[in-house]
Design a protein around this motif. Structure first.
Motif, PDB file in Angstrom:
ATOM      1  N   ALA A 262      -8.440   1.217  -0.591  1.00  0.00           N
ATOM      2  CA  ALA A 262      -9.750   0.775  -0.118  1.00  0.00           C
ATOM      3  C   ALA A 262      -9.995  -0.703  -0.391  1.00  0.00           C
ATOM      4  CB  ALA A 262     -10.849   1.617  -0.773  1.00  0.00           C
ATOM      5  N   ARG A 263      -9.148  -1.317  -1.204  1.00  0.00           N
ATOM      6  CA  ARG A 263      -9.315  -2.749  -1.487  1.00  0.00           C
ATOM      7  C   ARG A 263      -8.608  -3.571  -0.419  1.00  0.00           C
ATOM      8  NH1 ARG A 263      -6.823  -1.155  -6.575  1.00  0.00           N
ATOM      9  NH2 ARG A 263      -8.373  -0.143  -7.902  1.00  0.00           N
ATOM     10  N   PRO A 264      -9.165  -4.730  -0.042  1.00  0.00           N
ATOM     11  CA  PRO A 264      -8.493  -5.576   0.943  1.00  0.00           C
ATOM     12  C   PRO A 264      -7.192  -6.126   0.366  1.00  0.00           C
ATOM     13  CG  PRO A 264     -10.387  -6.690  -0.013  1.00  0.00           C
ATOM     14  CD  PRO A 264     -10.428  -5.279  -0.523  1.00  0.00           C
ATOM     15  N   PRO A 265      -6.224  -6.517   1.200  1.00  0.00           N
ATOM     16  CA  PRO A 265      -6.282  -6.528   2.672  1.00  0.00           C
ATOM     17  C   PRO A 265      -6.111  -5.139   3.260  1.00  0.00           C
ATOM     18  CG  PRO A 265      -4.137  -7.239   1.902  1.00  0.00           C
ATOM     19  CD  PRO A 265      -4.979  -7.054   0.664  1.00  0.00           C
ATOM     20  N   GLU A 266      -5.585  -5.021   4.478  1.00  0.00           N
ATOM     21  CA  GLU A 266      -5.459  -3.735   5.141  1.00  0.00           C
ATOM     22  C   GLU A 266      -4.645  -2.770   4.276  1.00  0.00           C
ATOM     23  OE1 GLU A 266      -3.870  -4.094   9.035  1.00  0.00           O
ATOM     24  OE2 GLU A 266      -5.551  -5.282   9.800  1.00  0.00           O
ATOM     25  N   PRO A 267      -4.984  -1.464   4.348  1.00  0.00           N
ATOM     26  CA  PRO A 267      -4.296  -0.490   3.488  1.00  0.00           C
ATOM     27  C   PRO A 267      -2.800  -0.400   3.773  1.00  0.00           C
ATOM     28  CG  PRO A 267      -5.651   0.600   5.161  1.00  0.00           C
ATOM     29  CD  PRO A 267      -6.003  -0.841   5.195  1.00  0.00           C
ATOM     30  N   LYS A 268      -2.019  -0.301   2.705  1.00  0.00           N
ATOM     31  CA  LYS A 268      -0.590  -0.075   2.815  1.00  0.00           C
ATOM     32  C   LYS A 268      -0.307   1.311   2.254  1.00  0.00           C
ATOM     33  CE  LYS A 268       0.722  -4.960   2.476  1.00  0.00           C
ATOM     34  NZ  LYS A 268       1.514  -5.973   1.744  1.00  0.00           N
ATOM     35  N   PHE A 269      -0.125   2.250   3.150  1.00  0.00           N
ATOM     36  CA  PHE A 269      -0.012   3.652   2.762  1.00  0.00           C
ATOM     37  C   PHE A 269       1.315   3.915   2.052  1.00  0.00           C
ATOM     38  CE2 PHE A 269      -2.599   3.510   6.690  1.00  0.00           C
ATOM     39  CZ  PHE A 269      -3.794   3.955   6.154  1.00  0.00           C
ATOM     40  N   VAL A 270       1.314   4.947   1.220  1.00  0.00           N
ATOM     41  CA  VAL A 270       2.540   5.382   0.566  1.00  0.00           C
ATOM     42  C   VAL A 270       3.155   6.511   1.382  1.00  0.00           C
ATOM     43  CG1 VAL A 270       1.712   4.719  -1.713  1.00  0.00           C
ATOM     44  CG2 VAL A 270       1.334   7.061  -0.899  1.00  0.00           C
ATOM     45  N   THR A 271       4.445   6.722   1.211  1.00  0.00           N
ATOM     46  CA  THR A 271       5.086   7.842   1.895  1.00  0.00           C
ATOM     47  C   THR A 271       4.729   9.140   1.174  1.00  0.00           C
ATOM     48  OG1 THR A 271       7.090   7.751   0.547  1.00  0.00           O
ATOM     49  CG2 THR A 271       7.020   6.361   2.545  1.00  0.00           C
ATOM     50  N   PRO A 272       4.775  10.277   1.864  1.00  0.00           N
ATOM     51  CA  PRO A 272       4.551  11.554   1.176  1.00  0.00           C
ATOM     52  C   PRO A 272       5.515  11.762   0.005  1.00  0.00           C
ATOM     53  CG  PRO A 272       4.384  11.871   3.543  1.00  0.00           C
ATOM     54  CD  PRO A 272       4.875  10.459   3.333  1.00  0.00           C
ATOM     55  N   ALA A 273       6.771  11.321   0.168  1.00  0.00           N
ATOM     56  CA  ALA A 273       7.743  11.475  -0.920  1.00  0.00           C
ATOM     57  C   ALA A 273       7.335  10.656  -2.137  1.00  0.00           C
ATOM     58  CB  ALA A 273       9.132  11.054  -0.438  1.00  0.00           C
ATOM     59  N   ARG A 274       6.844   9.446  -1.921  1.00  0.00           N
ATOM     60  CA  ARG A 274       6.393   8.611  -3.048  1.00  0.00           C
ATOM     61  C   ARG A 274       5.168   9.245  -3.717  1.00  0.00           C
ATOM     62  NH1 ARG A 274       5.049   3.239  -4.513  1.00  0.00           N
ATOM     63  NH2 ARG A 274       3.800   3.469  -6.399  1.00  0.00           N
ATOM     64  N   LEU A 275       4.247   9.757  -2.917  1.00  0.00           N
ATOM     65  CA  LEU A 275       3.058  10.388  -3.505  1.00  0.00           C
ATOM     66  C   LEU A 275       3.466  11.598  -4.333  1.00  0.00           C
ATOM     67  CD1 LEU A 275      -0.024  10.392  -3.697  1.00  0.00           C
ATOM     68  CD2 LEU A 275      -0.068  11.865  -1.666  1.00  0.00           C
ATOM     69  N   ARG A 276       4.405  12.388  -3.825  1.00  0.00           N
ATOM     70  CA  ARG A 276       4.874  13.551  -4.581  1.00  0.00           C
ATOM     71  C   ARG A 276       5.516  13.125  -5.899  1.00  0.00           C
ATOM     72  NH1 ARG A 276       8.845  18.468  -2.436  1.00  0.00           N
ATOM     73  NH2 ARG A 276       9.250  19.377  -4.503  1.00  0.00           N
ATOM     74  N   ALA A 277       6.347  12.094  -5.844  1.00  0.00           N
ATOM     75  CA  ALA A 277       7.004  11.612  -7.063  1.00  0.00           C
ATOM     76  C   ALA A 277       5.975  11.133  -8.082  1.00  0.00           C
ATOM     77  CB  ALA A 277       7.984  10.494  -6.720  1.00  0.00           C
ATOM     78  N   ASP A 278       4.940  10.462  -7.627  1.00  0.00           N
ATOM     79  CA  ASP A 278       3.904   9.970  -8.535  1.00  0.00           C
ATOM     80  C   ASP A 278       3.131  11.129  -9.161  1.00  0.00           C
ATOM     81  OD1 ASP A 278       4.675   7.422  -7.999  1.00  0.00           O
ATOM     82  OD2 ASP A 278       2.938   6.894  -6.762  1.00  0.00           O
ATOM     83  N   ILE A 279       2.878  12.181  -8.366  1.00  0.00           N
ATOM     84  CA  ILE A 279       2.184  13.350  -8.909  1.00  0.00           C
ATOM     85  C   ILE A 279       3.056  14.043  -9.949  1.00  0.00           C
ATOM     86  CG2 ILE A 279       1.363  15.681  -8.348  1.00  0.00           C
ATOM     87  CD1 ILE A 279       0.334  14.560  -5.690  1.00  0.00           C
ATOM     88  N   GLU A 280       4.330  14.186  -9.639  1.00  0.00           N
ATOM     89  CA  GLU A 280       5.239  14.835 -10.588  1.00  0.00           C
ATOM     90  C   GLU A 280       5.327  14.033 -11.887  1.00  0.00           C
ATOM     91  OE1 GLU A 280       8.401  17.171  -7.710  1.00  0.00           O
ATOM     92  OE2 GLU A 280       8.661  15.006  -8.014  1.00  0.00           O
ATOM     93  N   ALA A 281       5.370  12.722 -11.773  1.00  0.00           N
ATOM     94  CA  ALA A 281       5.419  11.880 -12.975  1.00  0.00           C
ATOM     95  C   ALA A 281       4.140  12.007 -13.780  1.00  0.00           C
ATOM     96  CB  ALA A 281       5.658  10.427 -12.577  1.00  0.00           C
ATOM     97  N   ALA A 282       2.999  12.023 -13.103  1.00  0.00           N
ATOM     98  CA  ALA A 282       1.712  12.165 -13.804  1.00  0.00           C
ATOM     99  C   ALA A 282       1.618  13.512 -14.487  1.00  0.00           C
ATOM    100  CB  ALA A 282       0.568  11.984 -12.807  1.00  0.00           C
ATOM    101  N   ALA A 283       2.134  14.574 -13.843  1.00  0.00           N
ATOM    102  CA  ALA A 283       2.097  15.893 -14.451  1.00  0.00           C
ATOM    103  C   ALA A 283       2.964  15.953 -15.705  1.00  0.00           C
ATOM    104  CB  ALA A 283       2.580  16.944 -13.430  1.00  0.00           C
TER     105      ALA A 283
END
Length: 287
Positions: A262-283
């Protein structure tokens, strides 16, 4: 829906039901404006995401405030055109006394417009069920995926299922009832989402009735540069975990990514695989 509230008192004298559809962050502003213009006999129906906006409205309004939820996705095509992009039902509190008569007439009006409206006696549980399904908003927003794309991606489904399971566990720990608001209950949805795409297609046609342009409201807000409701969705699971003295790593990770986008500049989305890896690491860190 953009949080802009305008009203001419001369237009509102005969209003029987006021439908509140502003974003969560604009609820108090909407209530203050409505308090100045709504007739005493009007009924207020909140059709907003989240679980607490009725209480906010009631703090400012003398009129009865009832809970409602919209069970389908809507995409803004331009300033005046909106498209319903998924199937679903609207839900609303049945009401008591005079409110019940007004809600029965509203139900007939919705049905005449071919918009299913189901009156319920358990709207608190319905709101929680809708909140759990809305956890996919954050997953799709973080990855920039349409609803259909998120359901076709195994990693995105994994992320959604992780958020769902986490939310269900938190609500169970808090003793909160959850109602089914779609063809599948949140628990059944979480179990099916784990399946590989081939088996998923055989078990449940999750993308049937989903328009290719269907995007969750959180992603629509990001793309339009508007504030998102992530704090009312995945962020709400983090808040619930905090009250229970625990954590919600899946939902916290998703919310963190969306806030960063939500912060400028335009959003740079993450891949689903990266999001999954980040969730697994946080868990792993949380355990």
């Amino acid at each position: 829906a953009d949080g802009v509230v305008t009203a001419d008192p001369s237009d509102l004298g005969s209003v029987d039901v006021c439908l509140v559809t502003v974003k969560g962050g604009a609820t108090a502003e909407a209530a203050r404006t409505l308090a100045q213009v709504l007739p005493e006999h009007a009924l207020v129906l909140s059709l907003q995401n989240g679980t607490h906006h009725e209480a906010t409205l009631a703090r400012y309004l003398d009129q009865p405030v009832l809970a409602g939820r919209v069970g389908f996705n809507v995409v803004r095509r331009d300033g005046v055109t909106f498209l319903q992009t998924t199937r679903g039902t609207c839900f609303a509190d049945r009401g008591r006394g005079f409110a019940a008569a007004v809600m029965a007439e509203l139900e007939r009006a919705f049905n005449r417009a071919r918009i299913p409206l189901e009156l319920r006696d358990d709207m608190a549980a319905v709101a929680r069920g809708k909140l759990l399904l809305n956890l996919n908003n954050g997953v799709a927003a973080a990855t920039g995926a349409t609803i259909a794309e998120a359901l076709r991606s195994r990693d995105a489904r994994w992320c959604f299922a992780a958020c769902l399971r986490e939310g269900l566990a938190l609500m169970r720990a808090a003793g909160l009832e959850v109602a089914r608001v779609a063809a599948l209950s949140p628990r059944a949805m979480a179990n099916i989402l784990w399946l590989p795409g081939r088996l998923l297609s055989a078990r449940a046609k999750l993308t049937i009735g989903v328009h290719p342009d269907a995007r969750p409201s959180t992603l629509q807000d990001l793309l339009a540069g508007r504030p998102t409701e992530i704090d009312e969705l995945n962020g709400a699971m983090v808040d619930l975990a905090r009250t229970l003295g625990t954590t919600a790593p899946a939902n916290q990770t998703v919310a963190r990514h969306v806030r960063a986008l939500a912060r400028p500049p335009e959003p740079k989305f993450v891949t689903p695989a990266r999001l999954r890896a980040d969730i697994e690491a946080a868990a792993r860190r949380a355990s």
